[in-house]
Scaffold this motif. Structure first.
Motif, PDB file in Angstrom:
ATOM      1  N   THR A  42      -0.844  -8.589  10.703  1.00  0.00           N
ATOM      2  CA  THR A  42      -1.883  -7.626  11.080  1.00  0.00           C
ATOM      3  C   THR A  42      -1.522  -6.233  10.594  1.00  0.00           C
ATOM      4  O   THR A  42      -2.372  -5.508  10.070  1.00  0.00           O
ATOM      5  N   HIS A  86      -2.185  -6.040   6.855  1.00  0.00           N
ATOM      6  CA  HIS A  86      -3.614  -5.950   6.535  1.00  0.00           C
ATOM      7  C   HIS A  86      -4.164  -4.560   6.859  1.00  0.00           C
ATOM      8  O   HIS A  86      -4.886  -3.960   6.046  1.00  0.00           O
ATOM      9  N   ASN A 133      -2.875  -1.877   4.437  1.00  0.00           N
ATOM     10  CA  ASN A 133      -3.506  -2.017   3.113  1.00  0.00           C
ATOM     11  C   ASN A 133      -4.921  -1.454   3.114  1.00  0.00           C
ATOM     12  O   ASN A 133      -5.320  -0.740   2.193  1.00  0.00           O
ATOM     13  N   GLU A 134      -5.692  -1.797   4.166  1.00  0.00           N
ATOM     14  CA  GLU A 134      -7.074  -1.314   4.232  1.00  0.00           C
ATOM     15  C   GLU A 134      -7.130   0.203   4.349  1.00  0.00           C
ATOM     16  O   GLU A 134      -7.978   0.858   3.726  1.00  0.00           O
ATOM     17  N   LYS A 189     -13.912  -9.289   4.907  1.00  0.00           N
ATOM     18  CA  LYS A 189     -13.121  -8.179   4.380  1.00  0.00           C
ATOM     19  C   LYS A 189     -13.553  -6.856   5.015  1.00  0.00           C
ATOM     20  O   LYS A 189     -12.703  -6.037   5.404  1.00  0.00           O
ATOM     21  N   MET A 243     -12.306  -6.573   8.628  1.00  0.00           N
ATOM     22  CA  MET A 243     -10.893  -6.223   8.674  1.00  0.00           C
ATOM     23  C   MET A 243     -10.694  -4.731   8.393  1.00  0.00           C
ATOM     24  O   MET A 243      -9.918  -4.050   9.069  1.00  0.00           O
TER      25      MET A 243
END
Length: 296
Positions: A33, A36, A39-40, A78, A81
């Motif tokens: 988590t 992710h 990165n976002e 996507k 997220m």
């Protein structure tokens, strides 16, 4: 300006990412988590390179999400997220309100997950000759564990005296127990004698390290090819769905399945009713009942 791969990251963005990482560590979010979310957020910050992360507004994040869909063709998953990572950053790091765009949770087609038949599962297991790979896949099917859970399973969490396996910090950071199959215990012992794993039940290439999730996926992919099922698009998660569905077919009640699967809400377990073919086959059509009750 700092460079991360092909993306340009400003010092302000670096500080924001570090603060986010620290707070997620404090909240004991899973490594996946954290990866992710960071990165976002990194993508968002590089999309607005001239604006400090603390000055990015909710409207700007919405415009970025539109860019993801219209320009890059990203999926709703996507975008969800990304939006969830923005929500964490706004609320936990900046202390500002943030509302995930409701349209991301609008009505969409729900596809029933794929499930292997018992015969297919048996064929897959029988085609695997490597004892480590066969034990790994057998344990997945016997317990319904998630990919991350079996990768992180430690030797000490297998209790052969009580015939239980403790799954530590599963999804939602909740521990649970699942039964240890007596037949599988014999295979686990043979595997242990041959491979002598350390710490983790399934070690990777490095001494004492765990098996990489991608390697586990590859093990299944190769087994599916040998079994002639490569076109079925089955995955490690398919084995988990098959575990729950086959339990339901054999008469296990939903609450027991909920506990074994580690579902927080029974509603997550109920959808397996739609996958149970045996249950459907036992249903008698009201038309048949009506016709059989007709008087001659």
């Amino acid at each position: 300006i700092y460079h991360h791969g092909k993306k340009t990251v400003t010092p302000f963005a670096v500080n924001a990412l570090q603060r986010t990482s620290d707070l997620m560590a404090l909240g004991q979010y899973s490594d996946l988590t954290r990866k992710h979310y960071l990165n976002e957020l990194r993508f968002l910050f590089t999309y607005y390179p001239d604006i400090r992360p603390s000055q990015i507004t909710a409207e700007m994040t919405l415009n970025y999400l539109v860019y993801l869909v219209k320009t890059l063709g990203c999926s709703k998953v996507k975008c969800k997220m990304a939006s969830q990572s923005f929500s964490f950053f706004f609320q936990k790091v900046l202390g500002k309100p943030y509302k995930t765009p409701p349209v991301l949770f609008g009505a969409h087609q729900k596809k029933l997950p794929a499930v292997m038949t018992p015969e297919e599962m048996r064929t897959v297991l029988h085609t695997v000759t490597n004892i480590k790979h066969r034990t790994l896949l057998s344990l997945l099917y016997s317990t319904g564990m998630r990919l991350s859970e079996i990768a992180n399973l430690k030797i000490t969490e297998v209790d052969s005296k009580q015939m239980l396996i403790r799954i530590t910090a599963g999804k939602g950071k909740k521990d649970r127990y699942v039964p240890l199959s007596p037949l599988l215990l014999n295979e686990l012992r043979l595997y242990y004698i041959q491979y002598r794993p350390e710490k983790f039940l399934f070690n990777g290439a490095g001494k004492g390290g765990k098996y990489a999730p991608r390697t586990i996926q590859r093990v299944l992919e190769m087994a599916l090819i040998k079994a002639g099922l490569q076109n079925k698009h089955y995955s490690v998660h398919t084995i988990r769905h098959s575990f729950a569905t086959h339990l339901l077919d054999s008469g296990t009640d939903l609450q027991a399945i909920q506990q074994l699967m580690g579902h927080q809400h029974i509603s997550q377990t109920v959808h397996y009713l739609h996958l149970s073919t045996k249950r459907m086959q036992k249903i008698v059509s009201p038309y048949d009942t009506l016709m059989q009750q007709q008087q001659p």
